[in-house]
Design a protein around this motif. Structure first.
Motif, PDB file in Angstrom:
ATOM      1  N   ALA A  90      41.929  36.355  92.550  1.00 36.90           N
ATOM      2  CA  ALA A  90      40.905  36.406  91.508  1.00 36.90           C
ATOM      3  C   ALA A  90      40.990  35.215  90.563  1.00 36.90           C
ATOM      4  O   ALA A  90      40.112  35.027  89.714  1.00 36.90           O
ATOM      5  N   VAL A  91      42.026  34.410  90.702  1.00 32.35           N
ATOM      6  CA  VAL A  91      42.183  33.247  89.834  1.00 32.35           C
ATOM      7  C   VAL A  91      41.044  32.263  90.080  1.00 32.35           C
ATOM      8  O   VAL A  91      40.724  31.931  91.231  1.00 32.35           O
ATOM      9  N   THR A  92      40.431  31.797  89.017  1.00 27.97           N
ATOM     10  CA  THR A  92      39.294  30.877  89.132  1.00 27.97           C
ATOM     11  C   THR A  92      39.774  29.438  89.017  1.00 27.97           C
ATOM     12  O   THR A  92      39.693  28.808  87.958  1.00 27.97           O
ATOM     13  N   ASP A  93      40.308  28.932  90.121  1.00 33.46           N
ATOM     14  CA  ASP A  93      40.775  27.545  90.137  1.00 33.46           C
ATOM     15  C   ASP A  93      40.457  26.871  91.470  1.00 33.46           C
ATOM     16  O   ASP A  93      41.034  25.826  91.799  1.00 33.46           O
ATOM     17  N   ALA A  94      39.546  27.456  92.232  1.00 25.08           N
ATOM     18  CA  ALA A  94      39.237  26.941  93.568  1.00 25.08           C
ATOM     19  C   ALA A  94      37.939  26.133  93.566  1.00 25.08           C
ATOM     20  O   ALA A  94      37.076  26.311  92.712  1.00 25.08           O
ATOM     21  N   HIS A  95      37.842  25.247  94.531  1.00 25.30           N
ATOM     22  CA  HIS A  95      36.612  24.481  94.768  1.00 25.30           C
ATOM     23  C   HIS A  95      36.258  24.621  96.238  1.00 25.30           C
ATOM     24  O   HIS A  95      37.134  24.687  97.100  1.00 25.30           O
ATOM     25  N   TYR A  96      34.945  24.618  96.504  1.00 25.92           N
ATOM     26  CA  TYR A  96      34.529  24.694  97.904  1.00 25.92           C
ATOM     27  C   TYR A  96      33.287  23.818  98.098  1.00 25.92           C
ATOM     28  O   TYR A  96      32.172  24.233  97.851  1.00 25.92           O
ATOM     29  N   GLY A  97      33.527  22.583  98.500  1.00 23.05           N
ATOM     30  CA  GLY A  97      32.433  21.677  98.794  1.00 23.05           C
ATOM     31  C   GLY A  97      31.701  21.138  97.585  1.00 23.05           C
ATOM     32  O   GLY A  97      30.680  20.455  97.731  1.00 23.05           O
ATOM     33  N   SER A  98      32.170  21.423  96.378  1.00 17.52           N
ATOM     34  CA  SER A  98      31.542  20.910  95.162  1.00 17.52           C
ATOM     35  C   SER A  98      32.563  20.928  94.038  1.00 17.52           C
ATOM     36  O   SER A  98      33.663  21.474  94.186  1.00 17.52           O
ATOM     37  N   ASP A  99      32.166  20.353  92.910  1.00 22.69           N
ATOM     38  CA  ASP A  99      33.064  20.317  91.756  1.00 22.69           C
ATOM     39  C   ASP A  99      33.044  21.623  90.970  1.00 22.69           C
ATOM     40  O   ASP A  99      33.820  21.786  90.013  1.00 22.69           O
ATOM     41  N   GLU A 100      32.167  22.550  91.354  1.00 26.58           N
ATOM     42  CA  GLU A 100      32.100  23.847  90.670  1.00 26.58           C
ATOM     43  C   GLU A 100      33.379  24.635  90.922  1.00 26.58           C
ATOM     44  O   GLU A 100      33.858  24.731  92.052  1.00 26.58           O
ATOM     45  N   THR A 101      33.925  25.186  89.859  1.00 34.23           N
ATOM     46  CA  THR A 101      35.138  25.996  89.988  1.00 34.23           C
ATOM     47  C   THR A 101      34.767  27.448  90.243  1.00 34.23           C
ATOM     48  O   THR A 101      33.971  28.035  89.512  1.00 34.23           O
ATOM     49  N   VAL A 102      35.334  28.011  91.292  1.00 36.02           N
ATOM     50  CA  VAL A 102      35.062  29.406  91.665  1.00 36.02           C
ATOM     51  C   VAL A 102      36.383  30.118  91.879  1.00 36.02           C
ATOM     52  O   VAL A 102      37.452  29.499  91.911  1.00 36.02           O
ATOM     53  N   SER A 103      36.314  31.422  92.000  1.00 31.90           N
ATOM     54  CA  SER A 103      37.534  32.165  92.279  1.00 31.90           C
ATOM     55  C   SER A 103      38.002  31.870  93.700  1.00 31.90           C
ATOM     56  O   SER A 103      37.215  31.461  94.561  1.00 31.90           O
ATOM     57  N   ARG A 104      39.263  32.084  93.949  1.00 32.53           N
ATOM     58  CA  ARG A 104      39.806  31.836  95.278  1.00 32.53           C
ATOM     59  C   ARG A 104      39.127  32.724  96.320  1.00 32.53           C
ATOM     60  O   ARG A 104      38.858  32.282  97.445  1.00 32.53           O
ATOM     61  N   LEU A 105      38.828  33.957  95.935  1.00 31.36           N
ATOM     62  CA  LEU A 105      38.179  34.857  96.884  1.00 31.36           C
ATOM     63  C   LEU A 105      36.758  34.404  97.195  1.00 31.36           C
ATOM     64  O   LEU A 105      36.306  34.496  98.338  1.00 31.36           O
TER      65      LEU A 105
END
Length: 341
Positions: A90-105
């Motif tokens: 649930a930690v919000t420190d992930a990125h996926y294909g963009s600079d937007e920060t999202v949760s790991r899940l």
């Protein structure tokens, strides 16, 4: 029940253009026959040539029969997806294909969607793991079922967690992989283990090497950041982050909010134990190009509960008619040529 339809093999725009051209040729043929009264062309020859144009026009439209079937050709690749749903996801420190920060899940969910696109004709099995592991979707060629499963994933309640134990899915994975191998021994089996690689349990982690006997390839997919972030409390039974953002999981040693960070070293160990590779998801790296080189190029036919419509071209009757007309045209041309010699 079968239904008749037209399904142009060249596509409707090209088919319409060709049909229009052939119809124009048929009209021109009739017009020339009427105007050239002194010509030696017979009425039968004119009709034959018009029929050749019209038969070709029908063939361009590709007459087809639509029927329902439960059979489906699938690629002989079986993709097993295991997603970590422990509280740290649930930690919000992930990125996926963009600079937007999202949760790991959320990053894991996007990764699963990319996998179903990249392996569009393969079969999938999906499981989640936290305090325990659960096979949610047994092996199926229905990629939409996997997408729906990914959308419903939620982080397990922090009251359930007793420390992250990365070996939680091993037993379930062994059962699943063995079942798939026994059912389809010639298939290529590929595992994607999506996790932040964090091991906080005090027990020694078991090795994933026991899975290698059933795998053709494997990927330890890392989500999160090495800097890490605070772990939000997750309400019991709902799997959602607590609405009070001031509530965080507390480190019992310091009494301060605990920090969870992606563990790249552990991810590398997991990949090595499975004889696979590591993929760290980031703003630049996604699974959109994460197809395994071990994916099978073989196909097999399977039965599904979902009915599909199959379109089967039926052009052989028109082909027979066309061949007969062309044979008569050739015969007439040979006969005329001999008379002129």
């Amino acid at each position: 029940m079968s239904q008749f339809t037209f399904s142009p093999a060249l596509g409707w725009p090209v088919a319409i253009a060709l049909v229009a051209l052939l119809c124009v040729m048929a009209v021109v043929q009739v017009t020339l026959h009427v105007r050239r009264k002194d010509s030696d062309e017979t009425l039968f020859a004119c009709v034959r040539r018009v029929l050749i144009c019209l038969t070709l026009a029908v063939m361009v439209l590709t007459p087809s029969v639509v029927s329902s079937t439960t059979s489906r050709a699938v690629n002989a690749t079986d993709v097993v997806v295991a997603v970590d749903v422990t509280g740290s996801m649930a930690v919000t420190d992930a990125h996926y294909g963009s600079d937007e920060t999202v949760s790991r899940l959320d990053a894991a969910k996007q990764a699963v969607h990319d996998l179903t696109e990249q392996y569009a004709d393969a079969s999938f099995a999906a499981l989640r793991f936290g305090a325990s592991a659960t096979l949610d979707v047994p092996l199926t060629p229905d990629s939409l079922a996997i997408d729906n499963w990914a959308d419903t994933l939620s982080v397990e309640s922090t009251s359930v967690s007793a420390g992250s134990s990365l070996d939680a899915p091993i037993d379930q994975l062994l059962l699943t992989l063995k079942s798939i191998h026994d059912q389809h021994p010639d298939d290529a089996i590929i595992l994607y283990l999506i996790t932040d690689g964090e091991q906080t349990s005090t027990t020694t982690r078991r090795t994933f090497s026991s899975l290698r006997q059933y795998l053709d390839d494997a990927f330890a997919v890392g989500v999160g950041s090495t800097e890490g972030g605070r772990i939000p409390l997750v309400s019991d039974g709902v799997g959602d982050v607590d609405s009070d953002t001031e509530n965080w999981v507390t480190d019992p040693d310091t009494g301060e909010p605990g920090i969870s960070a992606m563990d790249e070293a552990t991810l590398a160990e997991l990949a090595d134990e499975m004889s696979g590779s590591v993929i760290i998801l980031s703003a630049e790296q996604t699974l959109a190009n994460g197809v395994s080189a071990e994916a099978s190029d073989q196909w097999r036919v399977t039965s599904t509960t979902k009915e599909r419509l199959r379109t089967t071209p039926v052009v052989w009757p028109e082909a027979i008619v066309l061949l007969a007309l062309l044979a008569m045209e050739a015969g007439a041309w040979i006969a005329t040529s001999r008379r002129l010699i």
